[in-house]
Write a protein that holds these residues in place. Structure first.
Motif, mmCIF file in Angstrom:
data_model
loop_
_atom_site.group_PDB
_atom_site.id
_atom_site.type_symbol
_atom_site.label_atom_id
_atom_site.label_comp_id
_atom_site.label_asym_id
_atom_site.label_seq_id
_atom_site.Cartn_x
_atom_site.Cartn_y
_atom_site.Cartn_z
ATOM 1 N N ALA A 23 0.851 -1.194 0.000
ATOM 2 C CA ALA A 23 0.000 0.000 0.000
ATOM 3 C C ALA A 23 0.881 1.235 0.000
ATOM 4 C CB ALA A 23 -0.910 0.006 1.213
ATOM 5 N N PRO A 24 0.393 2.361 -0.472
ATOM 6 C CA PRO A 24 1.181 3.589 -0.378
ATOM 7 C C PRO A 24 1.429 3.957 1.085
ATOM 8 C CG PRO A 24 -1.064 4.072 -1.069
ATOM 9 C CD PRO A 24 -0.907 2.591 -1.126
ATOM 10 N N ASP A 25 2.522 4.653 1.327
ATOM 11 C CA ASP A 25 2.895 5.076 2.687
ATOM 12 C C ASP A 25 2.085 6.333 3.013
ATOM 13 O OD1 ASP A 25 4.049 5.540 5.070
ATOM 14 O OD2 ASP A 25 6.105 5.735 4.335
ATOM 15 N N PHE A 26 0.957 6.142 3.686
ATOM 16 C CA PHE A 26 -0.020 7.197 3.977
ATOM 17 C C PHE A 26 0.546 8.098 5.067
ATOM 18 C CE2 PHE A 26 -4.877 7.726 4.911
ATOM 19 C CZ PHE A 26 -4.819 9.002 4.375
ATOM 20 N N ARG A 27 0.690 9.436 4.793
ATOM 21 C CA ARG A 27 1.402 10.319 5.717
ATOM 22 C C ARG A 27 0.550 11.457 6.288
ATOM 23 N NH1 ARG A 27 7.021 10.040 5.746
ATOM 24 N NH2 ARG A 27 7.615 7.886 5.300
ATOM 25 N N CYS A 28 -0.287 12.088 5.493
ATOM 26 C CA CYS A 28 -0.929 13.322 5.975
ATOM 27 C C CYS A 28 -2.410 13.376 5.589
ATOM 28 C CB CYS A 28 -0.234 14.570 5.421
ATOM 29 S SG CYS A 28 1.464 14.780 6.011
ATOM 30 N N VAL A 29 -3.176 14.073 6.472
ATOM 31 C CA VAL A 29 -4.589 14.345 6.230
ATOM 32 C C VAL A 29 -4.810 15.826 6.537
ATOM 33 C CG1 VAL A 29 -6.963 13.777 6.799
ATOM 34 C CG2 VAL A 29 -5.206 12.006 6.932
ATOM 35 N N ALA A 30 -5.161 16.601 5.549
ATOM 36 C CA ALA A 30 -5.329 18.045 5.734
ATOM 37 C C ALA A 30 -6.774 18.433 5.438
ATOM 38 C CB ALA A 30 -4.378 18.819 4.821
ATOM 39 N N VAL A 31 -7.394 19.164 6.379
ATOM 40 C CA VAL A 31 -8.789 19.574 6.249
ATOM 41 C C VAL A 31 -8.841 21.018 5.766
ATOM 42 C CG1 VAL A 31 -11.000 19.863 7.435
ATOM 43 C CG2 VAL A 31 -9.452 18.001 8.109
ATOM 44 N N VAL A 37 -10.995 17.280 2.240
ATOM 45 C CA VAL A 37 -9.836 16.654 2.871
ATOM 46 C C VAL A 37 -8.813 16.318 1.793
ATOM 47 C CG1 VAL A 37 -9.003 14.701 4.208
ATOM 48 C CG2 VAL A 37 -11.221 15.721 4.747
ATOM 49 N N THR A 38 -7.559 16.737 2.002
ATOM 50 C CA THR A 38 -6.451 16.383 1.113
ATOM 51 C C THR A 38 -5.626 15.287 1.768
ATOM 52 O OG1 THR A 38 -6.354 18.611 0.171
ATOM 53 C CG2 THR A 38 -4.402 17.219 -0.083
ATOM 54 N N LEU A 39 -5.520 14.138 1.085
ATOM 55 C CA LEU A 39 -4.738 13.005 1.565
ATOM 56 C C LEU A 39 -3.399 12.999 0.846
ATOM 57 C CD1 LEU A 39 -7.559 10.300 1.290
ATOM 58 C CD2 LEU A 39 -7.131 11.908 3.160
ATOM 59 N N THR A 40 -2.311 12.737 1.562
ATOM 60 C CA THR A 40 -0.966 12.735 0.974
ATOM 61 C C THR A 40 -0.260 11.447 1.355
ATOM 62 O OG1 THR A 40 -0.901 15.148 1.205
ATOM 63 C CG2 THR A 40 1.189 14.020 0.767
ATOM 64 N N TRP A 41 0.418 10.843 0.359
ATOM 65 C CA TRP A 41 1.124 9.595 0.618
ATOM 66 C C TRP A 41 2.405 9.530 -0.190
ATOM 67 C CZ3 TRP A 41 -3.491 9.982 -2.072
ATOM 68 C CH2 TRP A 41 -3.452 9.674 -3.431
ATOM 69 N N LEU A 42 3.219 8.522 0.086
ATOM 70 C CA LEU A 42 4.407 8.225 -0.697
ATOM 71 C C LEU A 42 4.131 6.983 -1.523
ATOM 72 C CD1 LEU A 42 7.203 8.786 1.989
ATOM 73 C CD2 LEU A 42 6.332 10.412 0.299
ATOM 74 N N SER A 142 7.138 8.918 11.368
ATOM 75 C CA SER A 142 7.676 10.034 10.589
ATOM 76 C C SER A 142 7.106 11.383 11.012
ATOM 77 C CB SER A 142 7.371 9.816 9.098
ATOM 78 O OG SER A 142 5.961 9.712 8.896
ATOM 79 N N SER A 143 6.194 11.373 11.974
ATOM 80 C CA SER A 143 5.577 12.630 12.411
ATOM 81 C C SER A 143 6.571 13.456 13.214
ATOM 82 C CB SER A 143 4.342 12.334 13.251
ATOM 83 O OG SER A 143 3.845 13.516 13.826
ATOM 84 N N SER A 144 6.476 14.775 13.093
ATOM 85 C CA SER A 144 7.344 15.657 13.889
ATOM 86 C C SER A 144 6.977 15.591 15.364
ATOM 87 C CB SER A 144 7.218 17.099 13.386
ATOM 88 O OG SER A 144 5.927 17.620 13.688
ATOM 89 N N ASP A 188 4.979 16.282 8.743
ATOM 90 C CA ASP A 188 5.552 14.956 8.551
ATOM 91 C C ASP A 188 6.929 15.122 7.909
ATOM 92 O OD1 ASP A 188 4.781 11.900 8.494
ATOM 93 O OD2 ASP A 188 5.786 12.342 6.587
ATOM 94 N N LEU A 189 7.845 14.187 8.217
ATOM 95 C CA LEU A 189 9.199 14.291 7.679
ATOM 96 C C LEU A 189 9.215 14.226 6.155
ATOM 97 C CD1 LEU A 189 11.189 12.086 10.231
ATOM 98 C CD2 LEU A 189 10.984 14.574 10.150
ATOM 99 N N SER A 190 8.131 13.719 5.550
ATOM 100 C CA SER A 190 8.065 13.631 4.093
ATOM 101 C C SER A 190 7.847 14.997 3.463
ATOM 102 C CB SER A 190 6.925 12.695 3.688
ATOM 103 O OG SER A 190 5.670 13.240 4.085
ATOM 104 N N GLY A 191 7.484 15.984 4.286
ATOM 105 C CA GLY A 191 7.261 17.327 3.764
ATOM 106 C C GLY A 191 5.805 17.737 3.726
ATOM 107 N N CYS A 192 4.887 16.795 3.959
ATOM 108 C CA CYS A 192 3.471 17.174 3.977
ATOM 109 C C CYS A 192 3.057 17.581 5.390
ATOM 110 C CB CYS A 192 2.603 16.039 3.457
ATOM 111 S SG CYS A 192 2.598 14.565 4.504
#
Length: 683
Positions: A23-31, A37-42, A142-144, A188-192
């Motif tokens: 599965a993609p590396d799910f990192r961020c959820v932005a409202v 909702v914007t979902l961000t993954w690697l 990976s969360s700050s 997140d360390l991924s930048g999102c």
């Protein structure tokens, strides 16, 4: 097989065994502000180039159900906007799967991430309390781990106001009055960045002005109205002062005085003439911020108690607290019979009691107190308290209406008294005999009621003896002014006899005002502890020598053999105060012996068809009846006292002969009993 076929087969095998995708590396959820909702993954590795699509699932509940929300066909795409998600009204949950070929293969689900839903609470204390959820518990590696709190003011301008590693934050408001929105981010360390929903409310600045310092509270002795004065606040933006008064344990705002230079207040609703009142102050600024409440000042409340024994008044008052430089002295002023007030005495600043001696009889004395601080610059005056020096009035009558048994360990006494007399209290006395020593068992304070009651539960054993009572009216000097007649309780004894009778004995009730010629005694009986009317007998007054009654219970053989009785004495006619009272005795128990008749033979085909013990006064709850044959085998058993043996075993007739029986039971005294014997079965 041809070489071409082998090659095709091998190619198919290679394709079939292509490595699975994650599965993609799910990192961020932005409202977004509108709830999108914007979902961000690697992207996951795709070594076999078999990627088909990403499938996004969502739910309003962590436990599901989850629905397919979107399909992303581009392998390189690393974000997706879920329009219309509504994450501004509640948290949403998401996970992502990878679909890859050949065929339709799916990866495991990604981490389930939750959109951050922010809740802003306005406690009206000048702070905004923020609370929110994490996107995952625990947070992604990976969360700050650091949440950034942003505040919107003015509209469209977002300012970072703080950060925290917790899921809550309290923001102190520095804006006078405005609607403030808040949002929480975490990187997140991924930048999102995961972004919360927006929430807000109207908040106000609570930077308080300096608290004013009270000078004193004082009372107008003539009116009983309190006034308070204070120094003006040192905060230049002070617009007024709030006066608080203590009411039932809570500080209630009484009034607001506007103007920084207005430094005194008179409470026209004050009741300081009948109690001490507590006050404190707070300052109010131009933003309507209120300072903390200042120190407490209490009015002086003075009272006086007449000591009739020493012809003196004991004057008491509460000490004045928090007076600047402290109280240096208390001055006591007195007026007799409406004459002008004069200084009676001066106490130190720590002494709040004074005894005024040498009083004149039938005079009216009024007092007030003046407290002065050590520097002599501040004064506080108390209420005015007046007291008469009338001597106590001797009672015209005191009458003990009845002494009645209330329970096994208590006796209730009722008296009729002169409620206009000068009585301090009533002393209740008890003795084991009329001529014996009476001791005080309790007191009841004087009241305006003409009826006083007392329950004696001081080591009373009403089943063991009769008690004698009398009541004395006592004045404030501990002098006994008057004594009532004697009231004697009834002691009932009950004994079971072998001839199906119970013998009751009891003493006379003493001493009523009513005629003994019409005095009588009701006898009540019960086998269950619950007594029903009417009584089983009424016995006329017998001259005071005691009573004996034989109760025939031959018609009451059912039950467990315990009979309960009590006596009710009925006062005769002619009571000088118009009463006609009753008095109850203790509850006495009489126990009858248990009786058994057991036949020694029976004929199932004859008149005596059933072998059954005949009993009376047996506790049936513990009854057991068993039959054994000559070899000791149990062939019959019952716990029902109404059931006997019919001479059969397992529906077959038993042989004639001798059988052994065993009976276990509890007698009426509650003692375990066992009876064994033999019975002959005749056919």
């Amino acid at each position: 097989m041809s070489i071409k076929s082998v090659i095709i087969l091998l190619v198919g095998l290679v394709a079939f065994n292509a490595p699975a995708m994650n599965a993609p590396d799910f990192r961020c959820v932005a409202v977004a502000a509108n709830g999108d909702v914007t979902l961000t993954w690697l992207t996951p590795p795709d070594p076999g180039a078999t990627f088909t699509n990403y499938q996004i699932y969502s739910s309003s509940n962590q436990s599901g159900p989850y629905a397919l929300t979107a399909t992303v066909l581009s392998y390189a795409q690393t974000s997706y906007v879920n329009a219309g998600a509504g994450a501004n009204t509640g948290s949403k949950f998401y996970y992502i799967k990878t679909c890859y070929g050949p065929g339709t293969n799916y990866s495991n689900s990604s981490d389930t991430l939750q959109s951050i839903f922010l809740n802003v609470t306005n406690l009206a204390d000048g702070t905004a309390t923020l609370s929110w959820n994490s996107i995952r518990n625990p947070n992604l590696p990976s969360s700050s781990g650091l949440y950034k709190i942003y505040r919107e003011y003015p509209a469209g301008i977002w300012t970072l106001v703080g950060n925290t590693t917790k899921l809550n934050y309290k923001d102190t408001i520095t804006i006078c009055h405005a609607f403030l929105n808040y949002q929480v981010d975490i990187d997140d360390l991924s930048g999102c960045t995961s972004i919360s929903s927006i929430d807000g409310d109207i908040f106000s600045d609570i930077i308080s002005p300096n608290t004013p310092i009270p000078i004193s509270v004082t009372v107008n002795p003539a009116t009983g109205i309190a006034s308070i004065s204070w120094n003006q606040s040192t905060s230049g933006d002070t617009k007024g002062y709030i006066i608080y008064k203590l009411n039932n344990g809570s500080w209630i705002p009484l009034d607001t005085i506007y103007g920084i230079n207005n430094t005194n207040f008179t409470n026209l609703t004050s009741n300081a003439g009948s109690q001490s009142e507590s006050y404190r102050l707070a300052a109010l600024d131009s933003c309507k911020n209120i300072s903390i409440q200042g120190i407490i000042h209490k009015t002086i409340y003075v009272t006086a108690i007449l000591d009739r024994c020493n012809s003196s008044n004991t004057i008491k008052w509460n000490k004045y607290i928090n007076m600047s430089s402290g109280v240096g002295s208390y001055k006591i002023y007195v007026s007799e019979n409406g004459n002008p007030f004069n200084l009676l005495a001066t106490n130190s600043g720590i002494d709040s009691t004074y005894i005024h001696t040498g009083l004149a009889n039938l005079s009216n004395y009024c007092y007030y107190i003046e407290a002065d601080n050590v520097l002599g610059t501040i004064t506080s005056i108390s209420n005015r308290f007046c007291i008469n020096t009338n001597l106590p009035k001797t009672p015209k009558f005191s009458y003990l209406r009845k002494a009645t048994v209330a329970s096994k360990n208590s006796v209730s006494i009722t008296c009729y008294v002169d409620n206009t007399a000068g009585v301090s209290h009533y002393a209740f006395k008890r003795s084991g005999s009329n001529a014996g020593t009476y001791t005080i068992i309790g007191t009841v304070p004087f009241s305006l009621s003409s009826s006083i009651n007392f329950v004696d539960n001081n080591t009373v054993q009403t089943n063991a003896q009769s008690y004698f009572y009398k009541v004395c009216a006592v004045d404030s000097c501990s002098n006994e002014l008057d004594t009532t007649n004697i009231g004697r309780t009834i002691l009932l004894n009950a004994t079971g006899n072998d001839d199906f009778t119970n013998t009751l004995t009891w003493n006379d009730y003493e001493q009523w005002s009513g005629s003994t010629a019409s005095q009588s005694y009701n006898i009540f009986r019960s086998t269950s502890g619950t007594f029903n009317s009417p009584p089983i007998a009424n016995i006329p007054y017998g001259g005071g020598s005691g009573y004996t009654y034989i109760d025939n219970i031959s018609n009451s053989l059912n039950g467990e053999g315990t009979f309960y009785y009590y006596i009710e004495a009925l006062e005769g006619n002619g009571n000088i105060y118009g009463f006609q009272d009753t008095s109850k005795s203790n509850i006495a128990e009489a126990r009858q012996n248990s009786l058994f008749y057991i036949p020694n033979a029976f004929v199932p085909s004859g008149l005596n068809k059933i072998f059954i013990p005949i009993s009376t006064f047996v506790i049936t709850a513990d009854y057991s009846f068993t039959i054994y044959d000559r070899w000791g085998e149990k062939i019959f058993e019952t716990n029902d006292i109404t059931i006997g043996w019919d001479g059969t075993f397992k529906s077959s007739k038993c042989q004639p002969g001798v059988y052994v029986y065993s009976i276990e039971y509890k007698n009426s005294q509650g003692e375990n009993q066992r009876t064994k014997g033999i019975v002959t079965l005749v056919r």
